[in-house]
Scaffold this active site. Structure first.
Site, mmCIF file in Angstrom:
data_model
loop_
_atom_site.group_PDB
_atom_site.id
_atom_site.type_symbol
_atom_site.label_atom_id
_atom_site.label_comp_id
_atom_site.label_asym_id
_atom_site.label_seq_id
_atom_site.Cartn_x
_atom_site.Cartn_y
_atom_site.Cartn_z
ATOM 1 N N ARG A 146 55.362 -5.583 17.282
ATOM 2 C CA ARG A 146 55.699 -6.076 15.951
ATOM 3 C C ARG A 146 54.463 -6.071 15.058
ATOM 4 O O ARG A 146 53.328 -6.057 15.541
ATOM 5 C CB ARG A 146 56.252 -7.507 16.036
ATOM 6 C CG ARG A 146 57.491 -7.653 16.908
ATOM 7 C CD ARG A 146 57.901 -9.113 17.015
ATOM 8 N NE ARG A 146 59.102 -9.294 17.826
ATOM 9 C CZ ARG A 146 59.082 -9.530 19.141
ATOM 10 N NH1 ARG A 146 57.920 -9.606 19.781
ATOM 11 N NH2 ARG A 146 60.210 -9.689 19.814
ATOM 12 N N HIS A 240 58.559 -1.832 11.113
ATOM 13 C CA HIS A 240 59.640 -2.038 12.085
ATOM 14 C C HIS A 240 60.326 -0.715 12.444
ATOM 15 O O HIS A 240 60.827 -0.561 13.559
ATOM 16 C CB HIS A 240 60.677 -3.019 11.537
ATOM 17 C CG HIS A 240 61.747 -3.347 12.539
ATOM 18 N ND1 HIS A 240 61.526 -4.199 13.598
ATOM 19 C CD2 HIS A 240 63.028 -2.912 12.662
ATOM 20 C CE1 HIS A 240 62.630 -4.279 14.325
ATOM 21 N NE2 HIS A 240 63.562 -3.522 13.775
ATOM 22 N N ARG A 243 58.628 0.660 15.355
ATOM 23 C CA ARG A 243 59.059 -0.054 16.574
ATOM 24 C C ARG A 243 60.410 0.495 17.033
ATOM 25 O O ARG A 243 60.627 0.724 18.223
ATOM 26 C CB ARG A 243 59.140 -1.547 16.265
ATOM 27 C CG ARG A 243 59.594 -2.448 17.412
ATOM 28 C CD ARG A 243 59.384 -3.902 16.988
ATOM 29 N NE ARG A 243 60.139 -4.864 17.764
ATOM 30 C CZ ARG A 243 59.740 -5.397 18.925
ATOM 31 N NH1 ARG A 243 58.604 -5.005 19.465
ATOM 32 N NH2 ARG A 243 60.466 -6.296 19.541
#
Length: 297
Positions: A146, A240, A243
């Site tokens: 994160r 994000h 990710r």
């Protein structure tokens, strides 16, 4: 109102971050401001579910998404659950509340070629800024962490002898993530350049701004936007998404779902299964292109 006690509970017992606690506080304060204005109610013991429903309707008129409304109500629900726990109320007014339905959107990750293009472009830089940005993007793609976890990595968190990085996740949960050799070599090069630029004892944090300060969230966001907007036409570009890309690319290449769950630091498998949508889409392409019956049409 027991609000201070609740916030202390979130901090001391639940280990919530300062940012999360501020969000809870704002949500609860806004709700009670609404109660005061509409019903002249300040005492949480007088709150009934009909007032909760009225507040949800009020939030809906502000054109907030269902996801945002659910988050705000979740804060209020946690507060009343705490009041019930300490014996201030017998039954929570949100006991039978059901969250608003959220339309599931399949996020399309960056393609391997998009990621590789950004990495290839950055690999040519020898300056501190370019090398740091290269490390930021490479850590996101290689570790799937994160944004907050990346910002808080300290040099002491990196164990080159064991080839792992320690990150501090949600609710201050630590986890160790293995480093692939490519990332390990890149970080070593960066640390050497960082020491020549700022001195080895300048800051405990691995990644620094152009002024030598600790990174902050909008800084990281701008780095991702800057480089990926050059190679991708996607409207949603964010840390994000890297990710998401990390998880999807692992699953597409045969990684076990439970292993990906551990790497991401998810507490439940359900959170990780969100990323299977993209891998299923990829699997569908392979299936259609390979099945004998489909090849005849």
């Amino acid at each position: 109102m027991y609000l201070e006690a609740f916030l202390d509970y979130l901090k001391l017992e639940r280990n919530y971050s300062a940012h999360t606690i501020l969000a809870y506080n704002a949500d609860i304060q806004t709700f009670f401001n609404f109660l005061q204005e509409e019903y002249q109610i300040e005492n949480p013991k007088l709150v009934e579910y009909v007032f909760i429903r009225a507040y949800v309707v009020n939030l809906s008129t502000r054109e907030l998404s269902h996801r945002s409304i659910n988050r705000k109500i979740a804060s209020i629900k946690a507060y009343f659950k705490f009041l019930q726990k300490v014996g201030e109320i017998q039954i929570s007014p949100l006991l039978k509340h059901k969250s608003l339905k959220i339309k599931k959107e399949i996020q399309i990750p960056f393609s391997p070629s998009e990621v590789n293009q950004v990495i290839e472009n950055l690999s040519k830089s020898d300056a501190f800024e370019g090398k740091r940005d290269y490390v930021i993007i490479s850590i996101f793609y290689a570790l799937g962490i994160r944004r907050s976890e990346l910002i808080n990595i300290k040099i002491s968190d990196i164990d080159f002898s064991s080839h792992v990085i320690k990150v501090l996740g949600k609710r201050n949960k630590e986890r160790l993530i293995p480093m692939i050799k490519w990332l390990e070599s890149l970080i070593e090069e960066y640390i050497s350049l960082r020491a020549r630029t700022w001195g080895s004892d300048h800051s405990p944090y691995l990644l620094l701004t152009n002024k030598g300060d600790k990174l902050y969230e909008t800084f990281v966001y701008r780095v991702i936007i800057r480089y990926f907007s050059e190679v991708s036409q996607k409207t949603k570009i964010s840390p994000h998404m890297l990710r998401h890309t990390f998880a999807t690319h692992l699953l597409n290449n045969g990684a076990d779902l439970n292993a990906v769950k551990e790497l991401l630091g998810h507490s439940s498998l359900a959170a990780t299964q969100v990323y299977t949508h993209s891998s299923i889409a990829e699997l569908g392409k392979v299936y259609k292109n390979a099945h004998p019956r489909n090849l005849k049409n």
